[in-house]
Each structure stands twice: as structure tokens, then as C-alpha cells.
Scaffold this motif. Structure first.
Motif, PDB file in Angstrom:
ATOM      1  N   GLY A   1       0.520  -0.856  -0.275  1.00  0.00           N
ATOM      2  CA  GLY A   1       0.115   0.304  -0.077  1.00  0.00           C
ATOM      3  C   GLY A   1       1.120   1.192   0.213  1.00  0.00           C
ATOM      4  N   ILE A   2       0.596   1.957   0.561  1.00  0.00           N
ATOM      5  CA  ILE A   2       0.966   2.903   1.161  1.00  0.00           C
ATOM      6  C   ILE A   2       2.895   3.565   1.328  1.00  0.00           C
ATOM      7  N   ALA A   3       2.595   2.142   2.008  1.00  0.00           N
ATOM      8  CA  ALA A   3       3.889   2.535   2.967  1.00  0.00           C
ATOM      9  C   ALA A   3       4.761   2.740   2.753  1.00  0.00           C
ATOM     10  N   ALA A   4       5.519   2.253   1.446  1.00  0.00           N
ATOM     11  CA  ALA A   4       6.545   2.609   0.425  1.00  0.00           C
ATOM     12  C   ALA A   4       6.650   3.726   0.321  1.00  0.00           C
ATOM     13  N   ALA A   5       5.589   4.776  -0.119  1.00  0.00           N
ATOM     14  CA  ALA A   5       5.633   5.522  -0.313  1.00  0.00           C
ATOM     15  C   ALA A   5       5.943   6.518   1.117  1.00  0.00           C
ATOM     16  N   GLU A   6       5.157   5.936   2.328  1.00  0.00           N
ATOM     17  CA  GLU A   6       5.388   6.871   3.319  1.00  0.00           C
ATOM     18  C   GLU A   6       7.274   7.228   3.527  1.00  0.00           C
ATOM     19  N   LEU A   7       8.061   5.772   3.280  1.00  0.00           N
ATOM     20  CA  LEU A   7       8.900   5.725   3.530  1.00  0.00           C
ATOM     21  C   LEU A   7      10.170   6.674   2.866  1.00  0.00           C
ATOM     22  N   VAL A   8       9.671   6.778   0.793  1.00  0.00           N
ATOM     23  CA  VAL A   8      10.432   7.768   0.157  1.00  0.00           C
ATOM     24  C   VAL A   8      10.702   8.616   0.417  1.00  0.00           C
ATOM     25  N   ARG A   9       9.659   9.325   1.468  1.00  0.00           N
ATOM     26  CA  ARG A   9       9.553  11.281   1.944  1.00  0.00           C
ATOM     27  C   ARG A   9      10.632  11.127   3.018  1.00  0.00           C
ATOM     28  N   ARG A  10      10.553  10.092   3.887  1.00  0.00           N
ATOM     29  CA  ARG A  10      11.709  10.618   4.857  1.00  0.00           C
ATOM     30  C   ARG A  10      13.090   9.990   4.629  1.00  0.00           C
ATOM     31  N   MET A  11      13.005   9.678   3.041  1.00  0.00           N
ATOM     32  CA  MET A  11      14.767   9.616   3.581  1.00  0.00           C
ATOM     33  C   MET A  11      15.524  10.315   3.543  1.00  0.00           C
ATOM     34  N   PRO A  12      16.676  10.791   3.854  1.00  0.00           N
ATOM     35  CA  PRO A  12      17.680  11.603   4.668  1.00  0.00           C
ATOM     36  C   PRO A  12      18.428  12.296   3.195  1.00  0.00           C
ATOM     37  N   ALA A  13      18.930  13.248   3.675  1.00  0.00           N
ATOM     38  CA  ALA A  13      19.491  13.932   2.109  1.00  0.00           C
ATOM     39  C   ALA A  13      21.025  12.570   1.624  1.00  0.00           C
ATOM     40  N   SER A  14      21.684  11.859   2.176  1.00  0.00           N
ATOM     41  CA  SER A  14      22.583  10.814   2.076  1.00  0.00           C
ATOM     42  C   SER A  14      21.669  10.213   0.706  1.00  0.00           C
ATOM     43  N   VAL A  15      20.612  10.090   0.957  1.00  0.00           N
ATOM     44  CA  VAL A  15      20.567   8.431  -0.268  1.00  0.00           C
ATOM     45  C   VAL A  15      20.160   9.353  -1.839  1.00  0.00           C
ATOM     46  N   PHE A  16      21.171   9.442  -2.732  1.00  0.00           N
ATOM     47  CA  PHE A  16      20.868   9.892  -3.785  1.00  0.00           C
ATOM     48  C   PHE A  16      19.595   8.920  -4.966  1.00  0.00           C
ATOM     49  N   GLU A  17      19.238   8.009  -4.680  1.00  0.00           N
ATOM     50  CA  GLU A  17      18.909   7.888  -5.557  1.00  0.00           C
ATOM     51  C   GLU A  17      17.480   6.728  -4.238  1.00  0.00           C
ATOM     52  N   THR A  18      16.407   6.496  -4.889  1.00  0.00           N
ATOM     53  CA  THR A  18      15.788   5.404  -3.796  1.00  0.00           C
ATOM     54  C   THR A  18      14.950   4.401  -5.250  1.00  0.00           C
ATOM     55  N   TYR A  19      15.282   3.757  -5.517  1.00  0.00           N
ATOM     56  CA  TYR A  19      14.530   2.764  -5.752  1.00  0.00           C
ATOM     57  C   TYR A  19      13.291   1.430  -5.193  1.00  0.00           C
ATOM     58  N   VAL A  20      12.337   2.134  -6.136  1.00  0.00           N
ATOM     59  CA  VAL A  20      11.353   0.647  -4.934  1.00  0.00           C
ATOM     60  C   VAL A  20      10.477  -0.652  -6.158  1.00  0.00           C
ATOM     61  N   VAL A  21      11.558  -1.360  -6.043  1.00  0.00           N
ATOM     62  CA  VAL A  21      11.259  -3.032  -6.401  1.00  0.00           C
ATOM     63  C   VAL A  21      10.005  -3.508  -6.279  1.00  0.00           C
ATOM     64  N   ASP A  22       9.433  -3.311  -7.733  1.00  0.00           N
ATOM     65  CA  ASP A  22       7.966  -3.707  -7.648  1.00  0.00           C
ATOM     66  C   ASP A  22       7.661  -5.198  -7.773  1.00  0.00           C
TER      67      ASP A  22
END
Length: 235
Positions: free
Chosen positions: A15-36
Motif C-alpha cells: 500500500g502507501i507504506a513505501a511512499a511514506e518511506l520515500v518521503r522520509r529518505m535523508p539527503a544522504s540517499v542519492f536515489e531510491t529504488y522501489v522494486v515492484d
């Protein structure tokens, strides 16, 4: 500290859980890959709207295959380190800097632990806790590494590990839960510098559906890399 860090979140119907994590990623993360991994809900679309790069496997292939796809994408993007974490919300993106700090000083692989001093485990079901500690003890005996939480999927490691030809992560038998424990085992037994750091993990309160891991079948997928590699039946 690594200069270009990717986060990899294998996703299957969260559900929405991954999206909420993406929004909370710190600036040290260059890219977030969510693999469906073959989700049938709107989780991948929501993660993409939140800013993640979504990789679609097309069908449910397993968490190992999903993580491998994320690792491949991170390497292709020139990242030098990766954070792997659950897409279910059990892990805290705010703790990512602690994992990355663990890579300083020449460490290659950082395992998050909810059980070491400073870590926290919230709502962990009793039976699952017993199984985790039993498997952790087995790996500790077989490898000699004094780990406290081998099953915690919140990890960080240098992608240069995968340049070592002794890491054969492309093998098909690693597609389910095996890949995570295969990489963990290899990092320890091949002499890379491995360290644990404290993290927190929170399971949902008062629910039977606290995990997608099936009691017998999936625990075999978790345990067998250690057994097969210790017996030299796989490489």
C-alpha cells in the motif's frame, strides 16, 4: 562515508507504506529504488509519485530477485553503496545515516541489529523472536562472527563487494529470501570488514499478518544458504 548512496526497497503489496518511506529518505540517499515484485495494489504508483524510481519485475519473482534488480540499477547509476530496507514501514529511514557512518573506517558491510545495545525491537512476536535468535546463533557458530541479528533486512554495504567474482549473486536459487543471507555469509567468510550497528524495527501491533514470511517454506529459504554454503554444496 560513501559519496553516492542508493536505497533499495523490495515491494510487494504494501500500500502507501513505501511512499511514506520515500518521503522520509535523508539527503544522504542519492536515489531510491522501489522494486515492484508483482504488486497488485497501488503501492508502486504511490511510491513513484513520492519520488522513487520504480522498477517493475512484471510478476512475483521473490525478494531476492527484487533486491538484485535494485543492486543492478544502483551499480548502473554509479552508486558506491546501497541501503537495503523493508518497504513495509518496519525500518526507519532516519537511521540510515547511522548505517552509513558504520561504513566509515574501512568497513564494507553493515548489519543493522535490533538486539544489540542501543537497538530496539517493538511488537516482535514471541515465536518469531525465538526463530531469529536460533538462526543467528547457528550463523554465529558456523562463521565465527559474533552477530546478534542476522535476519534484520536493514543493511548497508559497498557495491564493490559485487565486483568480487566469488559473489555469484546472479544465481537463480537466490531469487527468494536466499540472496540476503548469501551476501551476508559471503561478506563474513571472504574476510570483508563486517560490523553491526544498532537500529530499531517495529512490527504492527496486534495483528496476525505481521510478515509475509510463511512459517515453514520461507524459513527454509532463509536458512538454506548458510547450510549449503557451509557444506560447500553451493558457491
Amino acid at each position: 562515508m560513501p559519496s553516492r548512496v542508493a536505497a533499495v526497497l523490495p515491494l510487494f503489496n504494501e500500500g502507501i507504506a513505501a511512499a511514506e518511506l520515500v518521503r522520509r529518505m535523508p539527503a544522504s540517499v542519492f536515489e531510491t529504488y522501489v522494486v515492484d515484485d508483482g504488486s497488485t495494489d497501488d503501492g508502486p504508483a504511490l511510491a513513484e509519485l513520492a519520488g522513487a524510481t520504480v522498477i517493475h519485475l512484471g510478476r512475483n519473482r521473490g525478494v531476492g530477485a527484487a533486491i538484485r534488480a535494485g543492486l543492478d540499477a544502483a551499480r548502473a547509476a554509479g552508486c558506491d553503496a546501497v541501503i537495503v530496507m523493508a518497504a513495509s514501514g518496519k525500518d526507519r529511514p532516519e537511521e540510515i545515516p547511522n548505517l552509513l557512518a558504520g561504513l566509515d573506517g574501512g568497513n564494507d558491510y553493515i548489519q543493522g541489529s535490533r538486539f544489540m545495545p542501543g537497538g530496539e525491537s517493538v511488537n516482535l512476536p514471541l515465536i518469531r523472536g525465538v526463530l531469529i535468535r536460533g538462526f543467528t546463533l547457528m550463523v554465529r557458530i558456523l562463521t565465527g562472527f559474533a552477530g546478534t541479528d542476522v535476519t534484520n533486512g536493514f543493511r548497508a554495504y559497498r557495491l564493490s563487494l559485487l565486483d568480487d567474482p566469488r559473489f555469484r549473486v546472479e544465481q537463480a536459487w537466490l531469487d527468494r529470501y536466499e540472496l540476503e543471507y548469501y551476501i551476508h555469509w559471503k561478506a563474513i567468510t571472504l574476510g570483508y570488514r563486517v560490523r553491526e550497528v544498532p537500529v530499531s524495527k517495529t512490527y504492527p501491533a496486534r495483528t496476525r499478518k505481521y510478515s509475509k514470511i510463511r512459517p515453514v517454506v520461507d524459513w527454509w529459504h532463509i536458512v538454506r544458504p548458510a547450510l549449503l554454503l557451509a557444506l560447500h554444496l553451493r558457491t
